[in-house]
Design an enzyme around this catalytic site. Structure first.
Site, mmCIF file in Angstrom:
data_model
loop_
_atom_site.group_PDB
_atom_site.id
_atom_site.type_symbol
_atom_site.label_atom_id
_atom_site.label_comp_id
_atom_site.label_asym_id
_atom_site.label_seq_id
_atom_site.Cartn_x
_atom_site.Cartn_y
_atom_site.Cartn_z
ATOM 1 C CE LYS A 1 -27.045 -30.417 -2.244
ATOM 2 N NZ LYS A 1 -27.511 -30.862 -2.008
ATOM 3 C CE1 TYR B 1 -25.424 -32.233 5.046
ATOM 4 C CE2 TYR B 1 -26.664 -31.030 4.599
ATOM 5 C CZ TYR B 1 -26.218 -31.879 5.577
ATOM 6 O OH TYR B 1 -27.128 -32.236 6.527
ATOM 7 C CD GLU C 1 -20.569 -34.396 3.206
ATOM 8 O OE1 GLU C 1 -20.733 -33.160 3.865
ATOM 9 O OE2 GLU C 1 -18.973 -34.364 2.279
ATOM 10 N NE ARG D 1 -33.420 -48.114 14.098
ATOM 11 C CZ ARG D 1 -33.710 -47.206 15.811
ATOM 12 N NH1 ARG D 1 -32.942 -47.153 17.023
ATOM 13 N NH2 ARG D 1 -34.693 -46.621 15.201
ATOM 14 C CB VAL E 1 -30.882 -50.429 3.402
ATOM 15 C CG1 VAL E 1 -32.527 -50.856 3.702
ATOM 16 C CG2 VAL E 1 -30.551 -50.405 2.258
ATOM 17 C CG LEU E 2 -26.081 -45.978 5.178
ATOM 18 C CD1 LEU E 2 -25.671 -45.352 4.484
ATOM 19 C CD2 LEU E 2 -26.076 -44.787 6.128
ATOM 20 C CB VAL F 1 -35.474 -42.627 1.520
ATOM 21 C CG1 VAL F 1 -34.519 -41.119 2.421
ATOM 22 C CG2 VAL F 1 -37.227 -42.278 1.513
ATOM 23 C CG ASP G 1 -28.777 -40.084 -0.343
ATOM 24 O OD1 ASP G 1 -29.020 -41.419 -0.300
ATOM 25 O OD2 ASP G 1 -28.024 -39.692 0.680
ATOM 26 C CB VAL H 1 -37.522 -36.637 -4.685
ATOM 27 C CG1 VAL H 1 -35.844 -34.661 -4.251
ATOM 28 C CG2 VAL H 1 -38.451 -36.943 -5.357
ATOM 29 C CG MET I 1 -36.763 -37.227 -1.187
ATOM 30 S SD MET I 1 -36.856 -39.065 0.123
ATOM 31 C CE MET I 1 -38.625 -38.367 0.791
HETATM 32 N N1 NAD Z 1 -33.154 -39.104 -0.185
HETATM 33 C C1 NAD Z 1 -32.840 -37.915 0.645
HETATM 34 O O1 NAD Z 1 -33.060 -36.664 0.792
HETATM 35 C C2 NAD Z 1 -32.282 -38.246 2.007
HETATM 36 C C3 NAD Z 1 -32.165 -37.694 2.858
HETATM 37 C C4 NAD Z 1 -31.721 -38.460 3.985
HETATM 38 C C5 NAD Z 1 -30.392 -39.527 3.923
HETATM 39 N N2 NAD Z 1 -31.221 -39.744 2.919
HETATM 40 C C6 NAD Z 1 -30.587 -41.635 3.140
HETATM 41 O O2 NAD Z 1 -30.785 -42.876 3.551
HETATM 42 C C7 NAD Z 1 -30.452 -43.669 3.070
HETATM 43 C C8 NAD Z 1 -30.799 -43.657 4.981
HETATM 44 O O3 NAD Z 1 -30.275 -43.285 6.135
HETATM 45 P P1 NAD Z 1 -30.406 -43.533 7.763
HETATM 46 O O4 NAD Z 1 -29.655 -42.168 8.846
HETATM 47 O O5 NAD Z 1 -31.463 -43.776 8.107
HETATM 48 O O6 NAD Z 1 -29.277 -44.786 7.849
HETATM 49 P P2 NAD Z 1 -29.374 -45.409 9.295
HETATM 50 O O7 NAD Z 1 -27.902 -45.874 9.282
HETATM 51 O O8 NAD Z 1 -30.315 -44.271 10.516
HETATM 52 O O9 NAD Z 1 -29.928 -46.524 8.638
HETATM 53 C C9 NAD Z 1 -29.644 -47.792 8.285
HETATM 54 C C10 NAD Z 1 -30.824 -49.410 8.594
HETATM 55 O O10 NAD Z 1 -30.086 -49.682 7.659
HETATM 56 C C11 NAD Z 1 -30.120 -51.145 7.655
HETATM 57 N N3 NAD Z 1 -29.503 -51.797 6.178
HETATM 58 C C12 NAD Z 1 -28.283 -52.005 6.358
HETATM 59 N N4 NAD Z 1 -28.652 -53.053 5.534
HETATM 60 C C13 NAD Z 1 -29.648 -53.456 5.521
HETATM 61 C C14 NAD Z 1 -30.242 -54.861 4.758
HETATM 62 N N5 NAD Z 1 -29.711 -55.477 3.147
HETATM 63 N N6 NAD Z 1 -31.415 -54.949 4.987
HETATM 64 C C15 NAD Z 1 -32.466 -54.306 6.047
HETATM 65 N N7 NAD Z 1 -32.036 -53.218 6.760
HETATM 66 C C16 NAD Z 1 -30.339 -53.197 6.204
HETATM 67 C C17 NAD Z 1 -28.700 -50.425 9.127
HETATM 68 O O11 NAD Z 1 -28.895 -51.558 10.062
HETATM 69 C C18 NAD Z 1 -29.615 -49.305 9.894
HETATM 70 O O12 NAD Z 1 -30.331 -49.703 10.297
HETATM 71 C C19 NAD Z 1 -29.368 -43.648 2.950
HETATM 72 O O13 NAD Z 1 -28.658 -43.588 2.342
HETATM 73 C C20 NAD Z 1 -29.374 -41.433 3.361
HETATM 74 O O14 NAD Z 1 -27.834 -41.550 2.463
HETATM 75 C C21 NAD Z 1 -31.585 -39.941 2.164
#
Ligand code: NAD
Length: 371
Positions: A75, A94, A118, A203, A239-240, A267, A270, A298, A301
């Site tokens: 962290k 991170y 990151e 994808r 989504v991201l 998810v 963040d 959370v 996670m």
């Molecule tokens: N809460 C936690 O502990 C935790 C842990 C790890 C990752 N995350 C978060 O999870 C999220 C996803 O991470 P990832 O690594 O899978 O990202 P990623 O880039 O691999 O996947 C994101 C996907 O979202 C799609 N997308 C974007 N806009 C969209 C929409 N409007 N509708 C549908 N799909 C859409 C993209 O095309 C992509 O395939 C991020 O915000 C990441 O920070 C959270």
């Protein structure tokens, strides 16, 4: 180089910067490793295991920060750690500096060289040191949904996979990236009915091949998304949009038309979350209800499974960390992964998105390292 591993001090953080396996790799490469007493406690690795791997155990974090050439953590450093960092010292962890002006100031003042997991980017723009945590969070999201779905936890009282003669739960996954794919694997494995929505056709093609009909894929539009969400027992927000806050895809209005006791797992919390009604929660109290819909939001996670997470993280960080330890600060310029990971060097901010977010001056890594 002397590599130091302090015990993580952030609340509920049980991961550790180097596992005993990683310590052994550093030792094989000729580095000295010092580990704070008890640092591996959260993953069940005691000091004796670290000693067997070749580490020397020290009593306090002060000894690590005062004598290590490179500090490896998980962290972002806490205020009591910023003040211990020194000039000529490398920090590898991170950081998530963009929303954190205080930490940024603390690290700039310390004079250290900070490489953030990151922002380490490969030649395709992928983020290899973030990916393992997305894998963990994606898989965990279905466990979280299964728990929240139990009646005693506010859910509909559905078993995700059903039983012979009783239909399974409908799981909709928004975003078919790393989190979404791993969530789908778990949900399919449990026998749920799974649909993945994404806006990327390439994808969706990959997902279609991967799941060979065991999960449906859908192009994400306002209409397809709304009709799937309303017909779901579980919705996973994954989504991201790189560099941006998550789009708010599920509105409060939609909740009213959903099944009572349905479960939303955000998810993407963040990045601000992709449900209008999301707010970050912790492992202490992971869920809350809005309009009879259970929310799990959370923000860290992977912290729930530090053993798996620490090993997954170390698998990814090890080659980058070894390159940093081998070449020191001089190695950063010639190594694309390290260069993209460099956020701070001797009081200068070298990561442009962070500088932009915080409205602070930016100096390209090439110039900062040459100065
Ligand atoms: N809460 C936690 O502990 C935790 C842990 C790890 C990752 N995350 C978060 O999870 C999220 C996803 O991470 P990832 O690594 O899978 O990202 P990623 O880039 O691999 O996947 C994101 C996907 O979202 C799609 N997308 C974007 N806009 C969209 C929409 N409007 N509708 C549908 N799909 C859409 C993209 O095309 C992509 O395939 C991020 O915000 C990441 O920070 C959270």
């Amino acid at each position: 180089m002397r590599v130091g591993v302090p015990t993580e001090i952030k609340r509920h953080e049980y991961r550790v910067g180097l596992t005993p396996t990683a310590v052994r790799e550093y030792r094989v490469s000729g580095h000295e490793v010092i580990v704070q007493k008890g640092a591996g406690g959260g993953i069940g690795a005691d000091d004796a295991e670290y000693v067997r791997a070749g580490a020397r155990i020290v009593d306090t974090a002060d000894e690590i920060f005062a004598t290590a050439d490179m500090v490896v953590k998980v962290k972002e450093p806490q205020p009591s750690e910023w003040i211990k960092l020194r000039e000529e010292q490398i920090l590898f962890t991170y950081l998530h500096l963009a929303p954190d002006p205080e930490q940024t100031k603390g690290l700039l003042n310390s004079g250290c060289t900070a490489v953030a997991y990151e922002t380490v980017a490969d030649e395709n723009g992928g983020l290899p040191l973030l990916a393992p945590m997305s894998e963990v969070a994606g898989r965990l999201s279905i466990e979280a949904a299964a728990t929240a779905m139990k009646r005693c936890n506010g859910g509909r009282g559905l078993l995700l996979g059903g039983v012979p003669g009783v239909k399974p739960a409908r799981v909709t996954i928004l975003g078919g990236g790393i989190v979404g794919t791993h969530a789908a694997r778990m949900a399919v494995g449990l026998g749920a009915e799974v649909t993945i929505l994404d806006r990327s056709i390439p994808r969706l093609r990959q997902l279609d091949e991967l799941f060979s009909g065991r999960a449906r894929t859908l192009f994400s539009t306002a209409e397809s998304l709304e009709s799937e969400v309303l017909d779901s027992d579980v919705v996973i927000g994954a989504v991201l949009v790189p560099g941006a806050s998550a789009p708010r895809l599920v509105t409060r209005e939609m909740l009213k038309a959903m099944r009572r006791g349905a479960v939303l797992v955000d998810v993407a919390i963040d990045q601000g979350g992709c449900f209008e009604t999301s707010r970050a929660t912790s492992h202490d109290e992971p869920t809350y209800e809005v309009d009879g819909i259970v929310h799990y939001c959370v923000a860290n996670m992977p912290g729930a499974v530090p053993l798996t997470s620490s090993y997954a993280l170390n698998n990814a960080t090890l080659p980058v960390g070894l390159a940093l330890a081998a070449g020191g600060i001089e190695a950063i310029l010639g190594n694309r992964l390290l260069r993209s990971g460099l956020n701070i060097h001797k009081g200068r901010l070298t990561c442009s998105p962070v500088a932009e977010s915080l409205n602070l001056p930016f100096l390209p890594p090439e110039q900062a390292l040459a100065a």
